[in-house]
Design an enzyme around this catalytic site. Structure first.
Site, PDB file in Angstrom:
ATOM      1  N   GLU A 120       8.949   8.509 -17.213  1.00 25.06           N
ATOM      2  CA  GLU A 120       7.541   8.919 -17.366  1.00 25.06           C
ATOM      3  C   GLU A 120       7.005   8.491 -18.724  1.00 25.06           C
ATOM      4  O   GLU A 120       5.853   8.074 -18.848  1.00 25.06           O
ATOM      5  CB  GLU A 120       7.417  10.437 -17.218  1.00 25.06           C
ATOM      6  CG  GLU A 120       7.686  10.917 -15.797  1.00 25.06           C
ATOM      7  CD  GLU A 120       7.876  12.428 -15.760  1.00 25.06           C
ATOM      8  OE1 GLU A 120       6.881  13.146 -15.911  1.00 25.06           O
ATOM      9  OE2 GLU A 120       9.020  12.877 -15.618  1.00 25.06           O
TER      10      GLU A 120
ATOM     11  N   LYS B 185      16.005  21.813 -12.151  1.00 24.83           N
ATOM     12  CA  LYS B 185      15.289  20.558 -12.362  1.00 24.83           C
ATOM     13  C   LYS B 185      16.074  19.513 -13.139  1.00 24.83           C
ATOM     14  O   LYS B 185      16.815  19.813 -14.053  1.00 24.83           O
ATOM     15  CB  LYS B 185      13.984  20.857 -13.123  1.00 24.83           C
ATOM     16  CG  LYS B 185      12.987  21.646 -12.297  1.00 24.83           C
ATOM     17  CD  LYS B 185      12.218  20.750 -11.352  1.00 24.83           C
ATOM     18  CE  LYS B 185      11.226  20.012 -12.149  1.00 24.83           C
ATOM     19  NZ  LYS B 185      10.051  19.553 -11.615  1.00 24.83           N
TER      20      LYS B 185
ATOM     21  N   SER C  42      14.401  21.383 -17.214  1.00 25.56           N
ATOM     22  CA  SER C  42      13.219  22.213 -17.385  1.00 25.56           C
ATOM     23  C   SER C  42      13.609  23.501 -18.101  1.00 25.56           C
ATOM     24  O   SER C  42      14.711  24.020 -17.907  1.00 25.56           O
ATOM     25  CB  SER C  42      12.621  22.538 -16.011  1.00 25.56           C
ATOM     26  OG  SER C  42      11.863  23.737 -16.076  1.00 25.56           O
TER      27      SER C  42
ATOM     28  N   HIS D 156       0.832  -1.212   0.000  1.00 26.91           N
ATOM     29  CA  HIS D 156       0.000   0.000   0.000  1.00 26.91           C
ATOM     30  C   HIS D 156       0.865   1.262   0.000  1.00 26.91           C
ATOM     31  O   HIS D 156       0.428   2.304   0.465  1.00 26.91           O
ATOM     32  CB  HIS D 156      -0.948   0.049   1.209  1.00 26.91           C
ATOM     33  CG  HIS D 156      -1.634  -1.247   1.498  1.00 26.91           C
ATOM     34  ND1 HIS D 156      -2.856  -1.570   0.962  1.00 26.91           N
ATOM     35  CD2 HIS D 156      -1.245  -2.315   2.235  1.00 26.91           C
ATOM     36  CE1 HIS D 156      -3.212  -2.781   1.385  1.00 26.91           C
ATOM     37  NE2 HIS D 156      -2.245  -3.259   2.153  1.00 26.91           N
TER      38      HIS D 156
END
Ligand code: ARG
Length: 460
Positions: free
Chosen positions: A291, A284, A278, A157
């Site tokens: 992704e 970043k 970024s 979980h």
């Protein structure tokens, strides 16, 4: 009047919009190699049974070799009015050798031809995928050396549960990808069946030898029913389903490493070469590749269901709907291939941040279950032990300390059976030493697993 192979019964030219709508050359050109191989086997078989002379078959085969060269050099012009790769190759053959070329399609239809091509193509794809999957497995096994001493929290979980050796995680992925390999290998058996000679749907009155083409093309068997085989795309759906499951594994792994790479987790640093920046935030370093692996898995899963939708409700035998199969399948195949190719350098290039992991390893009561098992070993019923440890966890939590920080007197107040030896099972380090069941995340069982994997993945 018509340049079309099937033009005989037509009085009008095909509408250009129909040609544009029905063509598949824009996506089936990649079947050229297997199409030529299939045609060469077919020609050899026709010669064997006397439907072609040996000289005619030789002429066809050498010309097909040359056409293969033309295609590789980009010299074969694409003509949408020729519909598909099969017609492009056949019409080029006829251009080159006239009447002999006009004999190649004897006892064959594009229906058994395209199915043969696809099966040959999928068979090769499965073999390549197997190699890519084993590269991924090897990347995980290879980093087990570096990470041999690292303990990670295991989650259920997404809540801290029990500690495991980091290598246990790596080998968990090896297992998943092994099942993918096994599934593909099993699926390959049903892919590797020859439909050639089923012709359009009914077979042929000509004296062909289907075993001969199957042998030449290294198929294991011939399809038993021509109606079935000319319409069957189960093999493609099955392979696409295997791809969908691979995509699910890739996506789950990506998600996990995206999380581990966050400041919040801080477990993992991804290699610079496999991350992106970024355009506005200078600090970043984003896990875009992971992704996109996660994101692209959607395409693969969609392709598998697209194929199911495609065949749903199709009457026997071939229907033109089936032409769409290639779009879905190639999309799934290309996507999974690209992901699998990117994965090994990410797996081997990522660094586990040992200090950060270790610094917080004693948070979350990862040793609670082992403490309960300590009680069980001393005769306490499991449910009683569960309750006792639950209370101790609540106590430690209220104090902001670990279970190992509770003084013996307080532990004994909860359960008198506890003695000094308890401190040898508390703490993540002690837990992974204690975990001993086969396949568990403990030090010894993981070392055993790893030995098995090293053996299994040895280059043969
Ligand atoms: N391009 C077609 C396909 O991909 C080849 C088979 C065409 N057969 C036919 N009867 N029109 O399915």
């Amino acid at each position: 009047m018509s340049a079309k192979a099937w033009g005989g019964r037509f009085a009008e030219q095909t509408d250009a919009r129909v040609e544009a709508f029905t063509e598949s050359i824009s996506f089936d050109a990649r079947l050229a190699q297997v199409d030529i191989r299939g045609s060469q086997a077919h020609a050899r078989m026709l010669a064997k049974v006397g439907l072609l002379s040996q000289a005619e078959a030789d002429l066809i085969c050498t010309n097909l070799d040359e056409i293969r060269g033309e295609i590789e050099r980009g010299e074969l012009p694409i003509r949408p009015e020729l519909e598909d790769i099969h017609m492009h190759i056949e019409s080029r053959l006829i251009e080159r050798i006239n009447d002999v070329g006009r004999k190649l399609h004897t006892a064959r239809s594009r229906n058994d031809q395209v199915s043969t091509d696809l099966r040959l193509y999928v068979r090769e794809a499965i073999d390549r995928l197997d190699g890519l999957l084993s590269d991924v497995q090897r990347a995980f096994v290879d980093r087990s050396e570096t990470d041999a001493e690292v303990i990670l929290p295991g989650y259920t979980h997404l809540q801290r549960a029990q500690p495991v050796m980091a290598v246990h995680y790596w080998l968990a992925y090896c297992e998943k990808f092994q099942r993918d390999r096994d599934r593909l290998a099993d699926c390959r058996k049903r892919v590797n069946v020859s439909p050639l000679g089923c012709a359009a749907l009914a077979g042929t009155s000509l004296p062909i030898d289907r075993d001969e083409t199957a042998r030449l093309l290294e198929f294991d068997a011939i399809a038993a029913n021509s109606l079935d085989a000319s319409s069957d795309r189960d093999f493609l759906i099955e392979t696409a389903s295997c791809l969908a499951l691979i995509a699910a594994h890739l996506s789950g792994w990506s998600e996990e490493w995206i999380l581990w790479n966050t400041t919040e987790f801080g477990f993992l640093t991804l290699p610079d070469a496999f991350t992106t920046g970024s355009s506005i935030m200078p600090q970043k370093k984003n896990p875009d590749v992971l992704e996109l692996i996660r994101g692209k898995s959607a395409r693969v899963m969609a392709a598998a269901s697209q194929l199911l939708f495609l065949v749903k409700g199709l009457p026997l035998a071939y229907n033109r709907d089936l032409q769409e199969d290639k779009l879905a399948f190639f999309s799934a195949l290309d996507t999974v291939t690209a992901c699998l190719e990117l994965m090994p350098p990410i797996v081997s290039g990522a660094k586990l941040n040992r200090e950060k992991i270790t610094a917080r390893l004693e948070e979350g009561f990862l040793d609670a279950t082992t403490l309960m098992e300590y009680l069980i070993l001393r005769g306490v019923p499991m449910r009683t032990g569960h309750e006792t440890v639950g209370k101790l966890v609540a106590l430690a939590e209220s104090r902001g300390c670990r279970l190992a920080d509770l003084p013996l007197a307080e532990l004994q107040a909860a359960c008198e059976i506890i003695d000094d030896s308890v401190y040898a099972v508390l703490g993540a380090e002690n837990v992974v030493r204690a975990l001993q069941s086969e396949g568990s995340g403990g030090r010894t069982p993981v070392a055993q697993q790893l030995a098995t994997w090293r053996e299994r993945l040895q280059p043969s």
